[in-house]
Design an enzyme around this catalytic site. Structure first.
Site, PDB file in Angstrom:
ATOM      1  N   GLU B  61      53.869  29.250  -3.515  1.00 24.80           N
ATOM      2  CA  GLU B  61      53.824  30.891  -3.381  1.00 24.80           C
ATOM      3  C   GLU B  61      53.105  31.507  -4.449  1.00 24.80           C
ATOM      4  O   GLU B  61      52.471  32.436  -4.378  1.00 24.80           O
ATOM      5  CB  GLU B  61      55.354  31.159  -3.252  1.00 24.80           C
ATOM      6  CG  GLU B  61      55.950  31.053  -1.760  1.00 24.80           C
ATOM      7  CD  GLU B  61      56.375  29.864  -1.515  1.00 24.80           C
ATOM      8  OE1 GLU B  61      56.492  28.913  -2.454  1.00 24.80           O
ATOM      9  OE2 GLU B  61      56.957  29.236  -0.306  1.00 24.80           O
ATOM     10  N   HIS B 137      68.280  32.409   3.113  1.00 23.62           N
ATOM     11  CA  HIS B 137      67.176  32.615   4.238  1.00 23.62           C
ATOM     12  C   HIS B 137      67.655  34.041   5.127  1.00 23.62           C
ATOM     13  O   HIS B 137      67.240  34.144   5.854  1.00 23.62           O
ATOM     14  CB  HIS B 137      67.248  31.396   5.115  1.00 23.62           C
ATOM     15  CG  HIS B 137      66.718  30.121   4.714  1.00 23.62           C
ATOM     16  ND1 HIS B 137      67.374  29.450   3.744  1.00 23.62           N
ATOM     17  CD2 HIS B 137      65.727  29.705   5.166  1.00 23.62           C
ATOM     18  CE1 HIS B 137      66.365  28.206   3.428  1.00 23.62           C
ATOM     19  NE2 HIS B 137      65.608  28.324   4.403  1.00 23.62           N
TER      20      HIS B 137
END
Lengths: 333, 333
Positions: B61, B137
């Site tokens: 990322e 999440h």
């Protein structure tokens, strides 16, 4: 194509960088200037990087050799190096709008390098014959960001050269306490990137390595890692004590690319002590005059105030490229 | 004329429209190619635009958000998909230090017209599987980005806004954090105007007019607030629902006009309460509409504990029950 520089031309560049860096470092240690991460003994890398790129290539500078890069690229004169040290010049791009491509280091080690990956990717997508050189230190090389960047550069074969200024110590942490790898160039194999180690104490070897690397990457050779072996002759920054022993510091000072090149030139007969003294005098006069000018200009600066009266719209314009939102037009705090 | 679409179809459609309109628009991410992204938001885009418009990256990322920054500086308009908003945490330096500050720090020389797509949150819609996908999440981090000047932050709550705000984000010259509520991907279905439907950044929407109390709701909580308004209408209570849609720059005026009318305010979002964006809205109302308030401002948000996996998430996330209780408390004051 960049014109090849003679040893004497390289010498003039590293010497000017040295004299400016020496003065800024002294003024910082004396307390006149704020804390400074000295670039002493890192001039060879900055000059090699700055001299090996074309106008449209991109260099991401590090805080040590960055000034030398700008000097070699023709971006900053010796006088301007001093003014920059005094914080009197605007950002690099503002100094040369539309000019030579420079990317900043962000102040968070390694965090700047992904931007360089993106610029290299833009060259690849647009099929431009340009290269990006990202310069950072051995300390930064342990950051995860740089691992990700080397891996991405390898798999996408980007026109990106990683230059690691390895001066053997990251603030107070020695290289031997940072990595079990024998050299930082060894890491290249893990990314499928060719890597070499170069003696940064030899300004001509450093210059030759950089020009060869740029030529190779420009002709489609993909990314490379160049580890420049350097030493740090003083503390990490002027306000932080050095943890090294006197012996370690004096050993570090023995490695001096400027003195080495001077000796080589004199021994080969292309230069002599008299010419050298007169060049040092010429450069020192420029430095002295620039310091006087900078002091005068600083004295005349109006210090910023904290009255909190910046209008909201002005603050928006400082932070954003997009138009000021209607709600902020004419609004106070 | 309009077309019925789900929230995720609207996001996909916005990509296609903008990538067709402007060839500098790129899609970047992990698994965004032939697979079409982790959730399928970019299905078919790779087939349509190919590997030079859809750039796939390894699981890095930091590396690929930073690459997007470099591409944006060079004039591309990348849409950077993060698989789940939670995963941006490993790359926050890129967002907070580089992306948000590049324009200000370079004195406006470098612009970063990038969109960072962050699929966040749990399913609170009342349809299908309810709850979250566990503590790492299901999170809602929008407040962090609102606290990093230079970024624009938007959060669509329905398919039409999802399309219109994404198109506006792509066209913005600022970096835009696009908070997409992944619990709504396939549960939120609505009419999306045909043609070039752009929702202007910085404009809130009054999702439902009312006169007794204002509920400022964000993301998935807008639908919940509308359900609440339907329920309370049966008792003769008139609830106004305001959806900020853009958090930075916040359309303060629409919120203040509503609060001045109703005199009562509840703010609801899926993010944790402490330090959440609701606190900012409460502060704005306290500063600018204090005299209009007939009751204390209350927040209905996720409790300050990690979000459990599965149905247990509903114990700590806001929902119709907790919002109803909060609104009744403020009405009863």
């Amino acid at each position: 194509m960049t014109k090849a520089l003679s040893p004497l031309e390289i010498y003039r560049l590293v010497l000017a960088s040295r004299l400016s860096e020496q003065r800024i470092t002294e003024l910082s240690k004396a307390g006149e200037l704020p804390g400074h991460h000295s670039g002493l003994n890192h001039e060879s890398v900055g000059i090699a990087v700055g001299s090996s790129v074309d106008f449209d290539d991109c260099v991401q500078t590090s805080y040590r050799s960055g000034a030398a890069v700008m000097h070699a690229r023709g971006g900053l004169t010796l006088r301007e190096l001093i003014l920059q040290g005094f914080g009197l010049l605007p950002g690099i791009r503002a100094q040369h709008p539309g000019g030579a491509r420079i990317l900043r280091s962000t102040g968070i080690l390694g965090g700047q390098v992904p931007t360089a990956v993106g610029v290299a990717l833009s060259y690849q997508l647009r099929r431009k014959p340009n290269v990006v050189i990202s310069v950072f230190g051995d300390g930064a090389s342990n950051e995860g960001a740089i691992h990700e960047c080397m891996n991405i550069a390898g798999v996408k074969r980007l026109p990106l050269i990683f230059v690691v200024e390895n001066n053997g110590i990251a603030l107070s942490t020695r290289g031997s306490d940072s990595t079990a790898a024998k050299t930082l160039a060894d890491r290249g194999a893990g990314y499928g990137i060719p890597a070499v180690t170069v003696d940064g104490g030899d300004a001509m070897a450093t210059y030759a390595a950089m020009t060869a690397a740029v030529a190779r990457t420009r002709s489609g050779g993909g990314p490379q890692i160049i580890e420049m072996k350097l030493t740090r002759p003083g503390e990490h920054a002027s306000v932080i004590p050095d943890v090294r022993s006197e012996q370690e510091v004096s050993d570090a000072r023995l490695v001096d690319a400027v003195a080495n090149l001077r000796n080589t030139l004199i021994n080969s007969g292309t230069w002599d002590a008299e010419s050298d003294a007169s060049l040092i005098k010429e450069f020192t006069e420029i430095v002295d005059a620039a310091v006087d000018e900078a002091r005068q200009r600083k004295a005349n600066l109006k210090p910023p105030t904290d009255d909190g009266l910046l209008p909201e719209a002005q603050v928006w314009r400082m932070a954003h490229a997009s138009d000021v939102p209607a709600a902020l037009q004419g609004a106070s705090r | 004329m309009s077309t019925k679409m789900s929230y995720i179809e609207a996001i996909r459609e916005a990509h296609i429209q903008e990538m067709q309109r402007d060839e500098s628009v790129l899609l970047m991410g992990i698994d965004v190619g032939p697979l079409g992204g982790l959730f399928g938001a970019t299905t078919g885009i790779f087939d349509k635009f190919g590997s030079e418009r859809v750039l796939e990256f390894p699981i890095s990322e930091t590396g690929y958000i930073g690459s997007g920054i470099g591409l944006a500086i060079e004039g591309f308009r990348p849409i950077i998909e993060i698989q789940m908003a939670d995963f941006v945490t490993v790359a926050l330096d890129q967002v907070m230090t580089v992306m948000s500050k590049e324009y200000a720090v370079t004195g406006g020389a470098n612009r970063v017209p990038a969109v960072l797509r962050l699929p966040f949150g749990a399913n609170l819609t009342g349809q299908g599987y309810m709850g979250g996908a566990g503590p790492a999440h299901s999170q809602s981090h929008e407040a962090w980005f609102c606290h990093s000047p230079g970024l624009v932050v938007v959060m669509p709550s329905n398919p039409a806004d999802a399309l219109g705000l994404l198109k506006a984000a792509v066209r913005s010259d600022d970096p835009v954090v696009y908070m997409e509520q992944k619990g709504m991907y396939r549960t939120s279905i609505g009419d999306v105007p045909d043609g070039d439907h752009v929702v202007e950044i910085g404009q809130a929407a009054v999702a439902r007019e009312g006169s007794d109390i204002t509920v400022v709701a964000m993301g998935a909580m807008v639908q919940v607030a509308l359900q609440l308004a339907d329920n309370l209408a049966l008792e003769g209570i008139s609830v106004e629902v305001v959806d900020p849609r853009t958090l930075v720059p916040l359309d303060e005026e629409t919120i203040l006009v509503s609060v001045r009318k109703t005199g009562r305010l509840v703010i609801t979002h899926e993010a944790h309460r402490t330090g959440g964006f609701g606190a900012e809205i409460a502060a704005v109302v306290a500063e600018k509409a204090h005299g209009s308030l007939q009751a204390p401002v209350k927040r209905c948000a996720a409790r300050d504990v990690a979000i459990p996996a599965g149905d247990a998430a509903l114990r700590v996330l806001p929902g119709l029950g907790s919002l109803t209780t909060t609104v009744r408390e403020v009405l009863a004051f």
